[in-house]
Design a protein around this motif. Sequence first.
Motif, PDB file in Angstrom:
ATOM      1  N   ASP A 148     105.631  62.023  20.223  1.00 48.74           N
ATOM      2  CA  ASP A 148     106.149  63.398  20.119  1.00 48.74           C
ATOM      3  C   ASP A 148     107.409  63.357  19.257  1.00 48.74           C
ATOM      4  OD1 ASP A 148     108.330  62.716  21.782  1.00 48.74           O
ATOM      5  OD2 ASP A 148     107.353  63.457  23.589  1.00 48.74           O
ATOM      6  N   GLU A 149     108.219  64.428  19.247  1.00 48.27           N
ATOM      7  CA  GLU A 149     109.349  64.475  18.321  1.00 48.27           C
ATOM      8  C   GLU A 149     110.432  63.442  18.675  1.00 48.27           C
ATOM      9  OE1 GLU A 149     108.255  66.918  20.223  1.00 48.27           O
ATOM     10  OE2 GLU A 149     109.876  67.235  21.662  1.00 48.27           O
ATOM     11  N   ALA A 150     110.455  62.977  19.923  1.00 45.64           N
ATOM     12  CA  ALA A 150     111.539  62.085  20.352  1.00 45.64           C
ATOM     13  C   ALA A 150     111.086  60.674  20.727  1.00 45.64           C
ATOM     14  CB  ALA A 150     112.248  62.705  21.557  1.00 45.64           C
ATOM     15  N   VAL A 151     109.804  60.488  20.999  1.00 46.31           N
ATOM     16  CA  VAL A 151     109.348  59.248  21.653  1.00 46.31           C
ATOM     17  C   VAL A 151     108.009  58.793  21.072  1.00 46.31           C
ATOM     18  CG1 VAL A 151     108.688  58.227  23.895  1.00 46.31           C
ATOM     19  CG2 VAL A 151     110.510  59.945  23.789  1.00 46.31           C
ATOM     20  N   VAL A 152     107.833  57.456  20.983  1.00 48.67           N
ATOM     21  CA  VAL A 152     106.551  56.850  20.597  1.00 48.67           C
ATOM     22  C   VAL A 152     106.174  55.848  21.686  1.00 48.67           C
ATOM     23  CG1 VAL A 152     105.467  55.282  18.927  1.00 48.67           C
ATOM     24  CG2 VAL A 152     106.908  57.143  18.114  1.00 48.67           C
ATOM     25  N   ALA A 153     104.873  55.701  21.952  1.00 48.99           N
ATOM     26  CA  ALA A 153     104.408  54.655  22.877  1.00 48.99           C
ATOM     27  C   ALA A 153     103.295  53.874  22.203  1.00 48.99           C
ATOM     28  CB  ALA A 153     103.931  55.264  24.183  1.00 48.99           C
ATOM     29  N   PRO A 192     112.167  55.409  22.424  1.00 47.89           N
ATOM     30  CA  PRO A 192     112.759  56.612  21.822  1.00 47.89           C
ATOM     31  C   PRO A 192     112.949  56.398  20.321  1.00 47.89           C
ATOM     32  CG  PRO A 192     114.457  55.344  22.933  1.00 47.89           C
ATOM     33  CD  PRO A 192     113.156  54.617  23.173  1.00 47.89           C
ATOM     34  N   LYS A 193     112.819  57.498  19.553  1.00 49.32           N
ATOM     35  CA  LYS A 193     112.991  57.371  18.097  1.00 49.32           C
ATOM     36  C   LYS A 193     114.450  57.165  17.718  1.00 49.32           C
ATOM     37  CE  LYS A 193     108.848  59.925  16.829  1.00 49.32           C
ATOM     38  NZ  LYS A 193     108.274  61.140  16.240  1.00 49.32           N
ATOM     39  N   THR A 227     119.027  60.803  25.566  1.00 51.83           N
ATOM     40  CA  THR A 227     117.780  60.089  25.254  1.00 51.83           C
ATOM     41  C   THR A 227     116.880  59.968  26.486  1.00 51.83           C
ATOM     42  OG1 THR A 227     119.124  58.713  23.778  1.00 51.83           O
ATOM     43  CG2 THR A 227     116.908  57.915  24.243  1.00 51.83           C
ATOM     44  N   PHE A 228     117.499  59.880  27.680  1.00 54.26           N
ATOM     45  CA  PHE A 228     116.739  59.444  28.850  1.00 54.26           C
ATOM     46  C   PHE A 228     115.768  60.494  29.384  1.00 54.26           C
ATOM     47  CE2 PHE A 228     120.760  56.816  29.442  1.00 54.26           C
ATOM     48  CZ  PHE A 228     120.227  55.745  28.740  1.00 54.26           C
ATOM     49  N   GLY A 229     116.111  61.774  29.231  1.00 57.13           N
ATOM     50  CA  GLY A 229     115.199  62.816  29.724  1.00 57.13           C
ATOM     51  C   GLY A 229     113.850  62.749  29.023  1.00 57.13           C
ATOM     52  N   PRO A 230     113.855  62.901  27.667  1.00 60.31           N
ATOM     53  CA  PRO A 230     112.579  62.799  26.937  1.00 60.31           C
ATOM     54  C   PRO A 230     111.904  61.434  27.124  1.00 60.31           C
ATOM     55  CG  PRO A 230     114.276  63.759  25.538  1.00 60.31           C
ATOM     56  CD  PRO A 230     114.954  63.328  26.797  1.00 60.31           C
ATOM     57  N   THR A 281     110.384  61.197  30.644  1.00 64.15           N
ATOM     58  CA  THR A 281     109.250  62.127  30.754  1.00 64.15           C
ATOM     59  C   THR A 281     107.991  61.445  30.236  1.00 64.15           C
ATOM     60  OG1 THR A 281     110.707  64.013  30.529  1.00 64.15           O
ATOM     61  CG2 THR A 281     108.392  64.383  29.990  1.00 64.15           C
ATOM     62  N   VAL A 282     108.138  60.710  29.117  1.00 65.14           N
ATOM     63  CA  VAL A 282     106.975  60.011  28.541  1.00 65.14           C
ATOM     64  C   VAL A 282     106.634  58.768  29.370  1.00 65.14           C
ATOM     65  CG1 VAL A 282     106.030  58.912  26.479  1.00 65.14           C
ATOM     66  CG2 VAL A 282     107.469  60.945  26.258  1.00 65.14           C
ATOM     67  N   VAL A 283     107.648  58.076  29.884  1.00 61.90           N
ATOM     68  CA  VAL A 283     107.363  56.930  30.768  1.00 61.90           C
ATOM     69  C   VAL A 283     106.472  57.389  31.925  1.00 61.90           C
ATOM     70  CG1 VAL A 283     108.386  55.321  32.444  1.00 61.90           C
ATOM     71  CG2 VAL A 283     109.423  55.589  30.177  1.00 61.90           C
ATOM     72  N   GLN A 284     106.796  58.534  32.520  1.00 62.38           N
ATOM     73  CA  GLN A 284     105.971  59.018  33.634  1.00 62.38           C
ATOM     74  C   GLN A 284     104.555  59.354  33.175  1.00 62.38           C
ATOM     75  OE1 GLN A 284     106.600  62.944  35.232  1.00 62.38           O
ATOM     76  NE2 GLN A 284     106.268  62.222  37.334  1.00 62.38           N
ATOM     77  N   LYS A 285     104.448  60.070  32.041  1.00 64.04           N
ATOM     78  CA  LYS A 285     103.113  60.417  31.496  1.00 64.04           C
ATOM     79  C   LYS A 285     102.277  59.155  31.286  1.00 64.04           C
ATOM     80  CE  LYS A 285     104.200  63.976  28.084  1.00 64.04           C
ATOM     81  NZ  LYS A 285     104.055  65.263  28.715  1.00 64.04           N
ATOM     82  N   VAL A 286     102.897  58.146  30.665  1.00 64.37           N
ATOM     83  CA  VAL A 286     102.182  56.904  30.353  1.00 64.37           C
ATOM     84  C   VAL A 286     101.834  56.157  31.642  1.00 64.37           C
ATOM     85  CG1 VAL A 286     102.392  54.651  29.220  1.00 64.37           C
ATOM     86  CG2 VAL A 286     103.102  56.731  28.011  1.00 64.37           C
TER      87      VAL A 286
END
Length: 143
Positions: free
Chosen positions: A28-33, A49-50, A63-66, A69-74
């Motif tokens: 997404d705009e802030a994070v890659v996995a 995080p980017k 940085t930690f919110g976005p 959020t992705v850590v939980q999704k993943v």
Amino acid sequence: MAETAYDTDNIFAKILRGEIPSHRIYEDEAVVAFMDVMPQGPGHTLVVPKVPSRNLLDADPVTFGPLFTVVQKVAVAVRRAFNADGVTVMQFNEPASGQTVYHLHVHVIPRFDGIALKPHTGAMEKPEVLAENAGRIRAALAS
Ligand code: AMP
């Protein structure tokens, strides 16, 4: 205790710039996995995080919110993709802790009852296995 600067040529910075390949499962705009190439278990994913920082110690707290959020999704997706019993989330800061790549990242690893993690930065996984596992996680993220 010496402060060390962020190196713009670290391997994750190069992955983020697309200069070296990775098995990406999310962006997404802030994070890659993407898949860890030396997985400690099947489906071991790195969430990055980017915005540049060496690790948690020098990161901007915004940085930690976005990121988480992705850590939980993943974590939810890898659990579903591998029918895992649990998920380990790990993050290292500086060499004394085990950090080997100096761009903030979080490890997300599916876990199975009674099965230990393989060593950190152990053996390289075959690209075709990483590609298949990435496909399973992408499918779980999309479902
Ligand atoms: P850490 O020790 O917490 O800094 O974790 C760095 C992780 O990056 C290790 O688990 C390595 O296996 C992994 N790694 C190193 N190079 C790559 C790469 N090119 N692509 C994906 N993962 C990598």
